[in-house]
Enzyme design. Structure first.
Site, PDB file in Angstrom:
ATOM      1  CG  HIS A  10      -2.191  -5.639  -1.068  1.00  0.00           C
ATOM      2  ND1 HIS A  10      -2.288  -6.141   0.200  1.00  0.00           N
ATOM      3  CD2 HIS A  10      -2.078  -6.713  -1.886  1.00  0.00           C
ATOM      4  CE1 HIS A  10      -2.205  -7.465   0.148  1.00  0.00           C
ATOM      5  NE2 HIS A  10      -2.088  -7.839  -1.085  1.00  0.00           N
ATOM      6  CG  ASP A  45      -3.793  -3.245   1.738  1.00  0.00           C
ATOM      7  OD1 ASP A  45      -4.800  -3.882   1.421  1.00  0.00           O
ATOM      8  OD2 ASP A  45      -2.634  -3.719   1.732  1.00  0.00           O
TER       9      ASP A  45
END
Lengths: 432, 432, 432, 432
Positions: C98, C101
């Protein structure tokens, strides 16, 4: 021979064979941890699901077509004939039964008892020519409408009396047949609604009932073990013998914790929100591990599906706990498993058991290897090694104020350590 | 005044008013079964969810924006100021707290303890000018990473020591503030995997720990009740204090069943597969009913949602059991309830409590009427009336053989009687 | 080299070795059904759980101690360094991420985008020296408080806009890094209470959003597959992309069933009341099978536990469906698995993945053997063989009245046939 | 008169009376939102549970003792006599039946059909002298063993044919009796194990079957609605018509979404992991809301308990969705509710229905007041008000790149707003 099983052969151990009617992993004579595999597993066929159940469910009736369905004594004997033929085909060392599975219901208690005695005689004769013995007997105190509001915990004392009388006859039958245990499953000991229920009274009734069972065991010199089988719900919305921890509290309450052990079922553990291995490990830690019902639940179904076990890792977890606790003594592995209701054919009955026996054999052998390897137990012990120091042990008999002073003054500030779960799961998978 | 709540007025009983900031059903001074409603319900605000929780969940962080978030002592005092303002706005007689909710964590045990003592002093001053008292205090032994593998049941004896020391300081704080109870919730007393767990050791650690708590209570002369709060899972996969029946067994095992009672939570009952009223009725029947956490679970969520109660019939069932057992003594109704994380505004905090207080008031009043009416209890007693006959009572101390002889010889054949569930549910609905 | 993994060696296939840091079953070059095992399994490491998650749960905070925790760009780059070191140690062909992240959150959309672009550049450089490619990228539209009421389905159009803009940047990043797929998981596309929710509006918002995603894919020439990941609940009480069947209906509603496939996760299937294999088989039957997240749930926990897979029979069921459907094309096996929060050590991170890779390799190889053997598919086809007759096929385009006439006149009276479940389970267990 | 109900009087509306055999809240002639309450609720008695079910469960057999149990035509007519007496006592405007509830099974399809026709004639006569009409008819395609592997989705085309033929006769019967709807519940349309199941084939069979049902409706000019009743599991492990969203996808797949609506049951919603109101609201948003089965599940039981509704707040949520969607047209409130199996007495049957009717009346009236008040809908609309602006609507037909440019350039940064859940729950509780 009844001919029910046609030309299905007696199943033997054929590790590399191709027949469906053979064991690939279950060799009764294989020595595992110093004991024959048969003596470890102590398989039992459950009379009710395999011979009495007709294939019904809440939305449909009988699917099976068995020549012994009916309520005459001759049918009951035919059922017994087929049962013992199956025990022989499968070479199982044990079977289990409820009174209601094996004898016709009479029109009175006396007649019902005579029917039971006649079948027990018949069983006795059959067992003379068979290697199959009785793992346990039990009384069905839940099917007949008289039990709809419970047996020992019924609001009607006459039902209590009927139930006590019935258990007496079933304990007699079990004793006469050399049963290794006697089981009580409280099928309707529970409630549908709290609005009409007096929990206190019903618990006291249950305690008194169980005390009488224990007394009667001693009176007749029955050498087997009295077992309670926990289940959290179904058929009742709430059942009193919810799980291992609940039954432990019940036994302590009535001072019976040294007289009674547990028969633990995978499906019931699941319904109670536990893993099977949890229930087994907990029972072992409390000295209550008696016997197991090795039938799985479907994880997507909210009721007891009583399926044959099919997962080697799952049964390995269970047998690991059994072996760690020293193995079965009077207990064993009962298949409280039923065919799916679409499994109509006689061979399905054989294959359901055969597959389950192989799964259990693989599971137990894997668990034994892991236990003999010792690494898992070493790692477990290392995790708690700090507690083996004398000053740690002393903590357990200290007092809060002294401990607080020590923590404050010595600046104790514990640092967490890895629980190593993935490593242990990997270790597990090297054996399973 | 901190100004946090803006111009929200002090909430009063206005049965026919139109304001959201009023009680429509909760009149503290209303007399119900001879007691003021406030003294029946004994509402408590939970410090943690209302003031310490930041709105996070496993998939997202802080949503709330509170001026007291932070780790300085000044923030902790601001938090206390706002808390007591809310207690006052809501006119709640009690609050509850964990140590970690109210004081900054220090860098050592000694500093953390000093922080706690400073806040306890501050609370003491605030309570002088407030009607709100302490229902219970407790130690948070689960949030800090040192507790990740448990507190009393940790494999590391130093964590056991730290935990014991912390409980000592929290019991001291509770005692000093005149708390009516002291609670233990075993937040991480349980396990994630059986592979690394020694159930027997951990149970013995827990038993020793609780014994020390009880001893310390007596030593310092704390007059309140020691309460254990059962929960089956979450955060741990399995938590030892699973449910009422499990904790009863644990208390019996360590001989503490007369020293400790239970704090029972609706959401935890649901997670354990029980109704809330089941857990309350069972605890009452065992003499263990202490206090309640009145926060519901969402029936479609598999974790503890800790929502404010919103169903009058549900809370009525709970209070019926409480009232039938004689009502609260030291216990009360703690809202272990948290706002939904989208409920950002200060007024949401007030409205969540106000609505819940009204729901509880309606539920308790309905339950009281039904209990005073007496029909339900009469019908319940009638169902068991057969057991009041001497020959029925004698059954409980008889033996299986005698009972069997009687059933056989007298031709006993009990006829089932209606359990009348729908009729009782209709009766219930005339009051709720 | 960062040194984070100390002296842990690069893991290789050592079927008979003794090291924990080796594969016993995963040989990337083994040929299975004509394809390398690596190319079948297409393993991916999930950036979020392995590098961004700090070990928190709803009852406790960070347990891990990683040098890259923090919000500076340098930390983000250190995290990437360690991540690629792990990809290399494990020899995994793919990773997934993501946006949240991998890059620090900025104070504005523009800054956040610049941060993402900087990290994408950095990833690009690292991938030049690595064999690890991108299986899929995705946007985190659920962690930040702005998404608390949803992203595409938010009542606030500005959040919809923010979400669309973010997905645009993440699709750009994925495209630039050569990602094989782009995933949408509707983390908060759902509701907490129906009382404040307009289902119709929110569905239309979601449909418009997904249509724009598909359009943008075509506009930029992204050759990968757009995948939706179903989940029934958590964090929301109800999530719109409940399960495979629900997403199919959604795609049909908006005419997107030929543009979008599914990324299916074991844990999400379980939460929705399905088996993993059910969801895979259903997706395959609808032409929607795209990719899988191979992380199991704990069967006793009611939330998404995201554990590493540890059961060979379970993963074998999954890969059987994947292989039967022809295997992965753009999809793969992503480990959306996280360490238990007590697994603190760097080596736990390696062992978690290594064990899971071996479990998957065993499962896929067993499934392949069974599929190649062909017996199961033959038996399945035989069960439906009656439908292959022309008059049976004609039934499907007939009409009720004609069929009724035929059944009546011909005296049709079908006899049930065994479903052979136990036999098929035994067959399964000969391969697994 | 059969005398079965003894001297139980015809139930009338007596708001302040004391009799159990009266309605306290259900006044058929009360005008609510411009319509008689009877015309809102459209209560129906379910023939199967009230007259055909014998009180069995998976662990026990018949508990009820009814003079009409048996398989002779005379018994079937006696059953009809009692049923119409009960319809009259309860003054219900509708009833519902399966073919198998009302007629004896014959030895052939033709005989079974003749039996059905004879009973339909008998019903026709009885309906002449009764105010009770037929809400819906349906075919029981799950009880007989021929359906054990499904009806339309059976691997055996002959069972498909039998099922189609049976539905034809049941649609004819329903049409002849002036039924307002025709229902299909796929009792065994699903599977026990994926190992023997071909999902694709079975879905195509189901689609073809339903298409024929729709065609036949048009052919015979049946003016009623065709309804599918979703259920996720039980008796099958997985049932194809899982929930509203799944059936929507199925209808779209076969182009039937404008021909078929849904009959939604509370218990089935619960088993599928949804609230009842969710399923209703979703169906309404898709234009599929047809009719409801108002029988609750026990929240602690994992199977369909089919209990009479007893919670006013729960049914109020349901009727709120029904009223918001415009109320029933051809549909109604069927009590697919069964007595508890301990509720043996004829009066239990009356009281179960009477209590449920009062609960529903209270719920609907509360829901109507809240809807008329309008506050809830105003607050809901306000939450989405941002979407009513033209530039917001334009977002839905924009593209990712344009939106991204706008968000970046305009510095859009949305601020979350409270979801106000507790406030809305309080509002709700002012009406319920």
């Amino acid at each position: 021979m009844t001919g029910f099983f046609g030309d299905i052969p007696k199943l033997t151990y054929q590790p590399d064979g191709d027949s469906e009617f053979a064991f690939r992993h279950y060799n009764p004579d294989e020595i595992v941890m110093g004991k024959r595999l048969e003596d470890h597993l102590r398989f039992a066929v459950a009379y009710w699901h395999s011979f009495a159940w007709e294939g019904g469910d809440p939305f449909g009736g009988r699917t099976f077509d068995r020549p012994w369905f009916g309520s005459e004594m001759e049918k009951a004997k035919l059922k017994a004939d087929v049962a013992f033929e199956m025990f022989d085909l499968l070479n199982v060392p044990f079977f289990c039964f409820h009174d209601a599975d094996v004898r016709p219901e009479g029109t009175s208690f006396a007649e019902t008892t005579r029917n039971l005695e006649e079948i027990v005689d018949y069983f006795g004769q059959k067992m003379e020519g068979s290697q199959t013995r009785l793992l346990w007997g039990t009384a069905n105190l839940f099917t007949h409408r008289r039990f709809m509001s419970g047996a020992a915990t019924n609001p009607d004392p006459e039902v209590f009396a009927w139930s006590a009388a019935t258990v007496k006859t079933c304990m007699d039958a079990t004793h006469r047949l050399g049963g290794a245990n006697y089981v009580l499953w409280g099928g309707r000991e529970g409630y549908e609604t709290l609005l009409n229920t007096d929990l206190k009274r019903e618990a006291e009734q249950a305690g008194a009932f169980l005390s009488m069972v224990v007394d009667y065991k001693h009176k007749i010199g029955f050498p087997g073990t009295i077992l309670i089988e926990p289940k959290p719900q179904e058929p009742s919305k709430h059942q009193y013998d919810y799980d291992v921890a609940t039954v432990y509290g019940f036994l302590k309450r009535f001072g019976l914790e040294n007289e009674v052990k547990l028969n633990i079922e995978q499906g019931h553990a699941i319904l109670a929100g536990h893993s099977f291995e949890h229930e087994l490990a907990l029972a072992a830690s409390l000295g209550l591990l008696g016997s197991i019902d090795m039938n799985r639940n479907d994880y997507q179904s909210g009721w007891d599906t009583d399926q044959f076990p099919d997962s080697v890792p799952e049964v390995a977890r269970a047998y690991y706990e059994v072996l760690k606790a020293g193995g079965f003594t009077t207990g064993g592995t009962n298949f409280d498993s039923k065919l799916r209701r679409q499994s109509l054919d006689p061979e399905d009955l054989i294959l359901g058991h055969a597959g389950a026996m192989d799964v259990c054999a693989r599971g137990l052998k894997a668990a034994a290897k892991l236990l003999e390897d010792g690494t898992l137990e070493t790692l477990r012990a290392e995790r708690y090694a700090g507690w083996d120091r004398p000053e740690s042990k002393a903590l357990l008999t200290s007092d809060l104020a002294s401990i607080e002073a020590r923590v404050r003054d010595e600046g104790i500030n514990p640092e967490p350590r890895s629980g190593r779960q993935e490593r242990l799961e990997n270790l597990w998978n090297r054996y399973v």
